[in-house]
Design a protein around this motif. Structure first.
Motif, PDB file in Angstrom:
ATOM      1  N   TYR A  86       6.414  -7.420   4.221  1.00 54.42           N
ATOM      2  CA  TYR A  86       5.010  -6.557   4.124  1.00 54.42           C
ATOM      3  C   TYR A  86       4.135  -7.630   3.665  1.00 54.42           C
ATOM      4  O   TYR A  86       4.307  -7.838   2.066  1.00 54.42           O
ATOM      5  CB  TYR A  86       5.485  -5.426   3.440  1.00 54.42           C
ATOM      6  CG  TYR A  86       4.106  -4.627   3.364  1.00 54.42           C
ATOM      7  CD1 TYR A  86       2.967  -4.526   2.505  1.00 54.42           C
ATOM      8  CD2 TYR A  86       4.187  -3.673   4.894  1.00 54.42           C
ATOM      9  CE1 TYR A  86       2.167  -4.088   2.328  1.00 54.42           C
ATOM     10  CE2 TYR A  86       2.676  -2.954   4.375  1.00 54.42           C
ATOM     11  CZ  TYR A  86       1.763  -3.585   3.380  1.00 54.42           C
ATOM     12  OH  TYR A  86       0.738  -2.005   2.778  1.00 54.42           O
ATOM     13  N   GLU A 111       2.138  -7.112   9.463  1.00 50.98           N
ATOM     14  CA  GLU A 111       0.683  -7.406   8.256  1.00 50.98           C
ATOM     15  C   GLU A 111       1.117  -9.219   7.664  1.00 50.98           C
ATOM     16  O   GLU A 111       0.226  -8.806   6.445  1.00 50.98           O
ATOM     17  CB  GLU A 111      -0.244  -6.601   7.732  1.00 50.98           C
ATOM     18  CG  GLU A 111      -0.826  -5.372   9.011  1.00 50.98           C
ATOM     19  CD  GLU A 111      -1.750  -4.581   8.399  1.00 50.98           C
ATOM     20  OE1 GLU A 111      -1.721  -4.901   7.131  1.00 50.98           O
ATOM     21  OE2 GLU A 111      -2.092  -4.019   9.104  1.00 50.98           O
ATOM     22  N   TYR A 158     -12.202  -0.251   8.619  1.00 53.23           N
ATOM     23  CA  TYR A 158     -12.038  -1.748   8.223  1.00 53.23           C
ATOM     24  C   TYR A 158     -12.946  -2.528   8.759  1.00 53.23           C
ATOM     25  O   TYR A 158     -13.691  -3.708   8.673  1.00 53.23           O
ATOM     26  CB  TYR A 158     -11.129  -1.871   7.778  1.00 53.23           C
ATOM     27  CG  TYR A 158     -10.280  -1.161   7.292  1.00 53.23           C
ATOM     28  CD1 TYR A 158      -8.338  -0.936   7.568  1.00 53.23           C
ATOM     29  CD2 TYR A 158     -10.521  -0.753   5.766  1.00 53.23           C
ATOM     30  CE1 TYR A 158      -7.857  -0.018   6.905  1.00 53.23           C
ATOM     31  CE2 TYR A 158      -9.430  -0.393   4.994  1.00 53.23           C
ATOM     32  CZ  TYR A 158      -7.670   0.126   4.935  1.00 53.23           C
ATOM     33  OH  TYR A 158      -7.284   1.191   4.658  1.00 53.23           O
ATOM     34  N   GLU A 160      -0.020   0.674  14.819  1.00 50.17           N
ATOM     35  CA  GLU A 160      -1.535   1.294  13.385  1.00 50.17           C
ATOM     36  C   GLU A 160      -2.531   0.985  13.639  1.00 50.17           C
ATOM     37  O   GLU A 160      -3.434   0.303  14.071  1.00 50.17           O
ATOM     38  CB  GLU A 160      -1.493   1.063  11.889  1.00 50.17           C
ATOM     39  CG  GLU A 160      -0.110   0.669  11.314  1.00 50.17           C
ATOM     40  CD  GLU A 160      -0.191   0.161   9.681  1.00 50.17           C
ATOM     41  OE1 GLU A 160      -1.059   0.471   9.331  1.00 50.17           O
ATOM     42  OE2 GLU A 160       0.953  -0.226   9.173  1.00 50.17           O
ATOM     43  N   ASP A 220       0.878  -0.918   0.273  1.00 53.55           N
ATOM     44  CA  ASP A 220       0.243   0.163   0.035  1.00 53.55           C
ATOM     45  C   ASP A 220       0.993   1.468   0.038  1.00 53.55           C
ATOM     46  O   ASP A 220       0.980   1.697   0.795  1.00 53.55           O
ATOM     47  CB  ASP A 220      -0.698   0.097   1.083  1.00 53.55           C
ATOM     48  CG  ASP A 220      -1.882   1.335   1.060  1.00 53.55           C
ATOM     49  OD1 ASP A 220      -2.379   1.530   2.063  1.00 53.55           O
ATOM     50  OD2 ASP A 220      -2.453   1.283   0.097  1.00 53.55           O
ATOM     51  N   LYS A 260      -5.453   8.534   4.972  1.00 57.39           N
ATOM     52  CA  LYS A 260      -5.445   8.131   6.529  1.00 57.39           C
ATOM     53  C   LYS A 260      -4.633   9.763   7.401  1.00 57.39           C
ATOM     54  O   LYS A 260      -4.474   9.457   8.534  1.00 57.39           O
ATOM     55  CB  LYS A 260      -5.725   7.120   6.536  1.00 57.39           C
ATOM     56  CG  LYS A 260      -6.321   6.386   6.553  1.00 57.39           C
ATOM     57  CD  LYS A 260      -5.721   4.810   7.006  1.00 57.39           C
ATOM     58  CE  LYS A 260      -7.118   3.658   6.204  1.00 57.39           C
ATOM     59  NZ  LYS A 260      -6.307   3.507   4.511  1.00 57.39           N
ATOM     60  N   HIS A 289       7.889   1.204   5.305  1.00 54.13           N
ATOM     61  CA  HIS A 289       6.786  -0.142   6.223  1.00 54.13           C
ATOM     62  C   HIS A 289       9.248  -0.367   5.277  1.00 54.13           C
ATOM     63  O   HIS A 289       9.033  -1.557   6.172  1.00 54.13           O
ATOM     64  CB  HIS A 289       6.636  -0.888   5.108  1.00 54.13           C
ATOM     65  CG  HIS A 289       4.988  -0.007   5.617  1.00 54.13           C
ATOM     66  ND1 HIS A 289       4.778  -1.005   6.704  1.00 54.13           N
ATOM     67  CD2 HIS A 289       3.988   0.225   5.208  1.00 54.13           C
ATOM     68  CE1 HIS A 289       2.893  -1.119   7.075  1.00 54.13           C
ATOM     69  NE2 HIS A 289       2.342   0.099   6.099  1.00 54.13           N
ATOM     70  N   ASN A 309      -3.682   7.467  -0.024  1.00 52.61           N
ATOM     71  CA  ASN A 309      -4.352   7.124   1.106  1.00 52.61           C
ATOM     72  C   ASN A 309      -4.315   7.803   1.738  1.00 52.61           C
ATOM     73  O   ASN A 309      -3.744   9.191   1.848  1.00 52.61           O
ATOM     74  CB  ASN A 309      -2.898   6.282   1.642  1.00 52.61           C
ATOM     75  CG  ASN A 309      -3.785   5.133   2.548  1.00 52.61           C
ATOM     76  OD1 ASN A 309      -4.449   5.941   3.937  1.00 52.61           O
ATOM     77  ND2 ASN A 309      -2.923   4.228   3.179  1.00 52.61           N
TER      78      ASN A 309
HETATM   79  C1  GCU Z   1      -2.369  -1.772   6.882  1.00 54.06           C
HETATM   80  C2  GCU Z   1      -1.008  -1.618   6.333  1.00 54.06           C
HETATM   81  C3  GCU Z   1      -0.835   0.192   5.937  1.00 54.06           C
HETATM   82  C4  GCU Z   1      -1.750   0.686   4.860  1.00 54.06           C
HETATM   83  C5  GCU Z   1      -3.158   0.406   5.510  1.00 54.06           C
HETATM   84  C6  GCU Z   1      -4.124   1.016   5.333  1.00 54.06           C
HETATM   85  O1  GCU Z   1      -2.056  -1.612   8.344  1.00 54.06           O
HETATM   86  O2  GCU Z   1       0.667  -1.953   6.858  1.00 54.06           O
HETATM   87  O3  GCU Z   1       0.476  -0.432   5.293  1.00 54.06           O
HETATM   88  O4  GCU Z   1      -1.141   1.650   4.253  1.00 54.06           O
HETATM   89  O5  GCU Z   1      -3.128  -0.746   6.792  1.00 54.06           O
HETATM   90  O6  GCU Z   1      -5.028   0.195   4.981  1.00 54.06           O
HETATM   91  O7  GCU Z   1      -4.546   2.135   4.959  1.00 54.06           O
END
Ligand code: GCU
Length: 592
Positions: A376, A415, A478, A502, A183, A569, A351, A567
């Motif tokens: 990963y 993970e 999620y 995380e 990701d 987040k 990562h 992403n």
């Molecule tokens: C996972 C992962 C991340 C990823 C994150 C997400 O935990 O470790 O690399 O970006 O979830 O889904 O945003």
């Protein structure tokens, strides 16, 4: 056992491709080879294979020029397009944003030095696969996009202009580390510094300067020379501690000593670093070293014997105001200052190993570091070459940074699926860490094993190896609702601290609405508040590194309204806008 021996043999073979990483390379006599390199994009490897897919001896690495009108050469670096080094190619040329394949890089290396002195070509990082050629001769290859490597080119540089050509390939493969999917953006290129390093004939290859185990009034010193020479004198000086200790090497060119002294300790509140010199003959290496102890006692992490809570944030190596690989010190400074603005004392450099400067800057700012190799998701666990690759990346990461007091955690995975082959693979990596370094914590980002609204269970065989049980959990994003956090608890049956590596939620900066509306800043802020309160109720909670400091590019995030291959987040957008959740985390950390 046979498989492990085979893996170790492959690991050794792979390491033959590049010499062991030079310690503290920037303190040495280096010439930067950064800047504008000529390049050829080569999507079907015309410069590497003939039409029968055999490696060609007439590849682009020969940098041929037609000598007569009859000569037939169908490539040319001279008028080729260029790319900046360091830097990913994706952001430098729009047509390369999604490109995965080979790009050939070429530059001239002028040399007028003493050919008898040792010289090395040092690459701080190339993603992902590098074949390196000097004057048409192959020096070797390197696998792995985030760890340094160097080739000994002593006696191979000619007086005048030398031709350095690097074939960089970022195609993904199931057997690679990381594997086919991740990701984060597959930024290709020579993404960190390239240096020509000159050393004296007898040089200090490596050294270690740290507190003696479980002691605060003794410092252990060790040095290793580039040659197995006995009787060489190496002087380690730390003027502020009135240390000026001479060591004399043994037949292996190595020496150790212990000095009785009580240094001021390094901590986030007081990131004390000492100027150190390591001198041998006409070489003097300067470094800045901090002294601290990190340990676990029951469910408590202790820094210098005092309980510590890791007030962390996760960070990808992406520039603060745009989606590209970090290439400058200023970009590192900004990312780490944002972490300080969050009241952090800890950063999870995800990562994969970030640049040496990023770790050194964290050290200066008083930020403890979680350093991770990109084992990963669904790695090819049963492939010995994959294990050897992971072992090489882990070795090179630890070789580069073992003097960095800020690094308190070595992480070997993120993970990964619970199964015997994975346990065996990670067990080998865990053993490698524990053999090389008893002074830091070992961990990995595990996953929730099973979960109801009321309870999450962690069951992972790797608990026997790790010093802190770390896991990623996204309750309310999620799966589940944010309000589920209010009734949710964690069942972690191990007498060790637990760390949440995380949690988080996506939000589009500037999108406002009700806290029940996903992608709003309010939803993200509300989930942060509920999640932090949830963990604050749990016994043995030792910290967290929420996902993530800044929005970052990802090939898995295709929603046009909210993501556009980012992403979301981040607590900060990819344009530097702070979202509401930034203040939630900052204010919570102010209470810890
Ligand atoms: C996972 C992962 C991340 C990823 C994150 C997400 O935990 O470790 O690399 O970006 O979830 O889904 O945003």
């Amino acid at each position: 056992m046979k498989r492990l021996l085979l893996a170790l043999a492959i690991g050794m073979a792979m390491s033959a491709h590049a010499d062991r990483v030079l310690q503290n390379v920037y303190a040495r006599d280096v010439t930067s080879l950064n800047g504008t390199w000529q390049t050829i994009v080569d999507p079907i490897e015309t410069g590497y294979y003939d039409y029968r897919m055999n490696e060609t001896s007439n590849g682009f690495f020969r940098d041929q020029q037609p000598q007569s009108s009859y000569d037939h050469v169908e490539y040319d670096f001279c008028d080729a397009e260029t790319l900046q080094v360091p830097g990913d190619w994706n952001i430098q040329r729009p047509e390369l944003m999604f490109y995965e394949g080979t790009v050939w890089y070429k530059r001239t290396v002028p040399f007028h030095g003493d050919p008898s002195k040792p010289h090395y070509l040092y690459f701080a990082a190339v993603n992902y696969h590098a074949d390196v050629y000097l004057n048409g001769e192959k020096l070797g290859t390197h696998e792995g996009g985030f760890t340094p490597f160097n080739f000994d080119v002593t006696g191979r540089l000619k007086d005048g202009d030398n031709t350095l050509i690097v074939r960089v390939n970022n195609t993904r493969h199931a057997e690679d580390v990381p594997t086919l999917i991740s990701d984060w953006w597959n930024y290709g290129g020579i993404t960190r510094d390239v240096l020509l390093v000159t050393t004296p004939k007898v040089s200090v290859d490596d050294y270690s300067i740290k507190l003696a185990p479980q002691k605060y009034n003794e410092i252990d010193l060790s040095v290793k020379l580039s040659q197995p020479l006995e009787g060489q004198r190496v002087t380690i000086s730390i003027p502020e501690l009135k240390i000026n200790r001479q060591l004399v090497t043994d037949a292996q060119g190595e020496a150790t000593a212990t000095v009785k002294v009580k240094p001021q300790l390094w901590s986030p509140e007081s990131p004390r670093l000492y100027d150190v010199t390591v001198a041998c003959g006409d070489e003097t290496l300067r470094d800045r070293i901090g002294f601290r102890h990190i340990a676990v006692e029951g469910k408590t992490i202790k820094l210098n014997g005092q309980p510590v809570f890791f007030r962390g944030i996760s960070i990808h190596e992406e520039a603060p105001f745009e989606g590209k690989r970090v290439t400058t010190h200023a970009e590192c400074d900004t990312l780490l200052q944002w972490a300080k603005d969050l009241n952090c004392n800890f950063v999870r450099l995800a990562h994969y190993p970030h640049s040496e400067y990023m770790v050194r800057r964290a050290e200066e700012l008083g930020l403890m570091v979680w350093s991770e190799i990109p084992v990963y998701w669904t790695i090819d666990w049963e492939n010995p070459a994959t294990l050897a690759n992971a072992q090489s990346q882990l070795r090179d990461n630890m070789d580069r940074d073992h003097n960095r007091c800020a690094i308190v955690v070595w992480s070997i995975a993120n993970e990964t699926p619970h199964k015997p082959a994975r346990d065996q693979f990670l067990g080998a990596l865990a053993r490698q860490v524990k053999t090389a370094d008893q002074e830091r914590l070992l961990s990995m980002a595990m996953e929730i094993t099973s979960e109801t609204d009321e309870m999450a269970h962690i069951r992972d065989n790797m608990h026997q190896w790790v010093d802190i049980v770390s896991f990623n959990a996204y309750l309310g994003w999620y799966g589940g609702r944010p309000e589920t956090c209010d009734i949710h608890n964690y069942d972690i049956p191990y007498d060790k601290p637990f760390f949440v590596s995380e949690f988080g939620a996506g939000a589009v900066a500037g999108l406002h609405g009700d806290a029940t509306q996903k992608w709003t800043e309010e939803y993200q802020a509300d989930l942060y508040a509920r999640t932090l309160n949830m963990y604050n109720r749990q016994d043995g909670w030792a910290g967290c590194s929420p996902w993530i400091l800044k929005d970052f590019r990802s090939p898995r995030r295709q929603n046009h309204q909210t993501q556009n291959f980012f992403n979301r987040k981040g607590l900060v957008s990819d344009r530097g806008q702070r979202k509401a959740a930034f203040a939630v985390l900052r204010d919570f950390y102010a209470t810890k």
